[in-house]
Scaffold this active site. Structure first.
Site, PDB file in Angstrom:
ATOM      1  N   CYS A  14       9.514  59.285   3.657  1.00 16.09           N
ATOM      2  CA  CYS A  14      10.046  57.947   3.409  1.00 16.09           C
ATOM      3  C   CYS A  14       9.943  57.103   4.674  1.00 16.09           C
ATOM      4  O   CYS A  14       9.514  57.570   5.722  1.00 16.09           O
ATOM      5  CB  CYS A  14      11.504  58.023   2.963  1.00 16.09           C
ATOM      6  N   ASP A 413     -18.306  25.875   9.269  1.00 17.77           N
ATOM      7  CA  ASP A 413     -19.421  25.455  10.114  1.00 17.77           C
ATOM      8  C   ASP A 413     -20.575  25.110   9.163  1.00 17.77           C
ATOM      9  O   ASP A 413     -20.675  25.672   8.069  1.00 17.77           O
ATOM     10  CB  ASP A 413     -19.823  26.607  11.044  1.00 17.77           C
ATOM     11  N   ASP A 615     -19.592  30.085  16.943  1.00 19.94           N
ATOM     12  CA  ASP A 615     -18.283  29.652  16.440  1.00 19.94           C
ATOM     13  C   ASP A 615     -17.137  30.534  16.943  1.00 19.94           C
ATOM     14  O   ASP A 615     -16.006  30.371  16.496  1.00 19.94           O
ATOM     15  CB  ASP A 615     -18.293  29.674  14.908  1.00 19.94           C
TER      16      ASP A 615
END
Length: 723
Positions: A14, A413, A615
């Protein structure tokens, strides 16, 4: 020196288990970072190897009650071994628990010494099948914390030892061996079902691993040799025949074929490949034969790096996971307090009797296990990133997956993103007695020696039409203007308005048509002689077939779209209109693109989509950077999401995938929390005085087990969603 390692951990149940291990690791001197993932059963640890060793980390985890080892590269845990162990333990527990249940519930006193028989049958279940819960609880106690194992161990032990006391000393005939035995069996059943479901969450990555070919045919000493792929070296010449898998990444040196790259890029249509084209390892050669030179092997191949990216994404935590982490840190101690308070209230205040008080306290302990909460986020992220990978969308982490659904603006772009990035000839306009092919022949002949990208478009068009070029001499490039050269004794000029003006060539008769072409986003090159203008060639970078559709899809989901480019405003506007973009940033230098991203970020989350090279600053600045490019090195390393197919339609697909995954996480969180919010008070007996409703610990155990299975199953439903 800092080192990063991935560890395989067994025995976690858990989110509390995750918290125990993470806290222990982070406290250890020399460890700077630790991230534990319940869904993948893995931990990523960054540490100073001069201060701590691998063995120290493993021993630390083992001291907390869990098994650990260093994970081997691209090791995919299908959970089979764990499932086999759980099934054996479940079978052992069930064989003993079933008679305990029936003898206790339905067949009272039909056997001599029946209570002793039940005790004998229950004891192996409690201490052999249930050993893992005691082990986990002891590990948590040593770390001064509590986890699911603590709750199960306390709850079943209370029922078991009270029953032992009842058999030996009270003689009341009231014992609850069936409660502890059936509880452990039900919890093991839940763990088994959960493990099977979890194993299905990383099917995408397992399929990718299965793709890896085992044998390569290399040419060494002039002969063909079949060798294991692991023995291939960079520079080896490899032969691939029809129907074979390509062993590693490389460049074709001879031959051509069509290649099925669907499992790597998600693109179903085979890609034509020829000399000097790159090929990706594990893709399938369809028809032709070719030889190629190996350029990347082992962990450096595209497939290996994709697998690594997905593994890292599946192992990472989304910001929303911190919510679950925070809750689980306080949850178990609070449950222990509630359980104790439940016992006190029923025994001392309402005089419900010891047995009643004990059963309600045990029910609170059992129903409250925070397994579902721990699985809510990681299982959805595993399925979401896996589904993305199968569709050629590589999402690099939980944070990217979570942020993408909040995007308000997308900036594209232009070159290579909205457009194909490869100029093509669109119009040939004769302005004399010459025909189109003659204009193209002269232009291509004088462009042969040019290195300009527009020259490539003209030469490509001439090649496409099988035009035989003429010999040109006295070639001269005039930067910013164009070129001049001679064919025979005649001089030709090819360039822009400025070049024609320099050589006093009158273009007034063509000015209106030229402006019309430029308004369509085309670059017009004028061809003239010493005497007059003889023709023009228009070149454009066409938009991709899917660009307009992708942009429309983004608008439909409420996202504002921008285009950014270094082109002049007229050309930029023309391309934007064709693509369906209303907002344009034109005449922007590459280094200034990030500034435009920053401006939009003042009003909301921004996604930048680019080719991953020029970019890079803008991709890094954006809240989400999406890099185009079929598995290129830069695309792999730049941006938060990589679109392997180079298809803009995958931008809205990625955002929709994020929305769907986040929806699943929120659903999982809701059900995990509501289950506890409703279940704990009922288990504590709040409905008993008014309605006589009480939750038997066995029912609580079954409900707890099913809650985890339901969360994992809900995450798996993501696979059925269409992007």
């Amino acid at each position: 020196m800092m080192k990063k390692k991935e560890l395989k951990i067994c025995g976690m149940h858990c989110q509390s288990c995750v918290s125990v291990i993470e806290r222990s690791l982070k406290k250890k001197e020399g460890i700077s970072y630790a991230n534990v993932n319940l869904a993948t059963n893995k931990a990523t640890v960054e540490y100073d190897e001069t201060k701590v060793k691998d063995s120290d980390i493993i021993e630390l985890i083992k001291s907390r009650g869990y098994d650990a080892r260093i994970s081997e590269g691209n090791e995919i845990d299908n959970g089979n071994e764990n499932i086999r162990k759980l099934k054996r333990k479940l079978a052992f527990s069930a064989i003993l628990s079933i008679p305990v249940f029936f003898l206790s519930m339905f067949f009272h006193n039909i056997l001599p010494y029946q209570e002793y028989i039940i005790w004998i049958l229950t004891t192996p279940v409690q201490f052999i099948a249930g050993y893992q819960f005691y082990k986990g609880a002891w590990g948590a106690l040593k770390n001064k914390s509590a986890n699911m194992d603590t709750l199960v161990a306390l709850g079943t032990s209370a029922a078991y030892f009270y029953s032992v006391y009842s058999v030996l000393f009270s003689g009341s005939g009231h014992y609850y061996f069936e409660t502890s035995a059936v509880l452990i069996t039900l919890i093991l059943l839940g763990k088994t079902l959960e493990a099977v479901a979890k194993g299905r969450t990383n099917e995408a990555i397992k399929k990718l691993v299965a793709l890896s070919p085992k044998i390569a045919t290399v040419i060494r000493d002039g002969k063909e040799h079949k060798i294991p792929v692991d023995d291939v070296r960079i520079g080896d010449i490899i032969i691939v025949k029809p129907g074979e898998k390509i062993p590693v990444d490389g460049i074709i040196i001879d031959g051509h074929s069509s290649i099925d790259e669907s499992m790597v890029t998600g693109e179903s249509i085979p890609v034509e490949k020829g000399k000097d084209d790159a090929v990706i390892g594990a893709t399938i050669n369809k028809h032709g034969s070719f030889t190629f030179r190996a350029t990347k092997i082992g962990a450096d191949t595209t497939l290996a790096r994709i697998i690594k990216l997905i593994e890292e994404a599946q192992g990472s935590k989304a910001p929303i996971q911190r919510f679950a982490d925070t809750i689980s840190a306080y949850f178990v101690p609070i449950v222990l307090i509630i359980s104790f308070a439940t016992f006190i209230v029923w025994f001392f205040i309402f005089s419900g009797g010891f047995e009643f008080a004990m059963l309600t306290a045990v029910a609170v302990l059992v129903i409250a296990c925070p397994c579902a909460l721990g699985l809510a986020t990681p299982t959805a992220i595993m399925v979401g990133t896996g589904k993305g990978a199968q569709n050629g969308i590589l999402i690099k982490g939980g944070e990217a997956l979570e942020t993408a659904h909040k995007i308000k603006y997308v900036i594209f772009d232009k070159t290579g993103t909205i457009t194909k990035g490869v100029p093509v000839v669109t119009d040939i306009v004769p302005l004399s007695e010459m025909k189109e092919d003659e204009i193209l022949k002269i232009a291509a002949s004088i462009e042969k020696k040019s290195e300009h990208s527009l020259a490539d478009a003209i030469l490509s068009k001439a090649s496409e039409k099988n035009i035989e070029l003429l010999d040109a001499s006295d070639f001269k490039a005039i930067p910013g203007h164009g070129i001049e050269a001679k064919i025979g004794s005649r001089s030709y000029f090819l360039g822009n308005r400025r070049l024609m003006k320099d050589y006093q060539i009158d273009i007034s008769s063509f000015e209106e048509e030229m402006e019309s072409l430029e308004n369509e986003g085309k670059t017009v090159m004028l061809l003239g002689t010493d005497e007059k203008l003889i023709g023009s060639i228009a070149v454009a970078d066409p938009i991709k077939e899917t660009s307009k559709e992708a942009i429309e899809d983004l608008k439909k989901i409420g996202i504002e779209v921008y285009m950014i480019t270094g082109d002049n405003k007229r050309t930029a506007k023309a391309i934007a209109e064709k693509a369906g973009v209303n907002n344009v940033f034109a005449e922007v230098l590459p280094e200034d693109k990030a500034e435009y991203v920053r401006k939009l970020q003042k009003n909301g989350k921004v996604c930048m989509v680019g080719d991953g090279i020029n970019d890079a600053p803008a991709l890094a600045q954006a809240d989400i950077g999406i890099a185009m490019g079929s598995g290129t090195d830069v695309a792999m390393e730049t941006g938060d999401i990589v679109l392997m197919k180079n298809d803009l339609k995958d931008v809205p697909h990625a955002i929709k995938l994020s929305k769907t995954t986040m929806s699943k996480i929120m659903q999982n969180m809701f059900w995990a929390l509501i289950y506890n919010i409703i279940g704990i008070p009922i288990a504590a007996g709040v409905l008993y005085p008014s309605f006589g409703i009480l939750l038997n610990p066995m029912i609580a155990g079954g409900a707890m087990a099913m809650s985890s299975v339901s969360v994992v199953t809900n995450s798996l439903l993501l696979k059925m969603k269409k992007l």
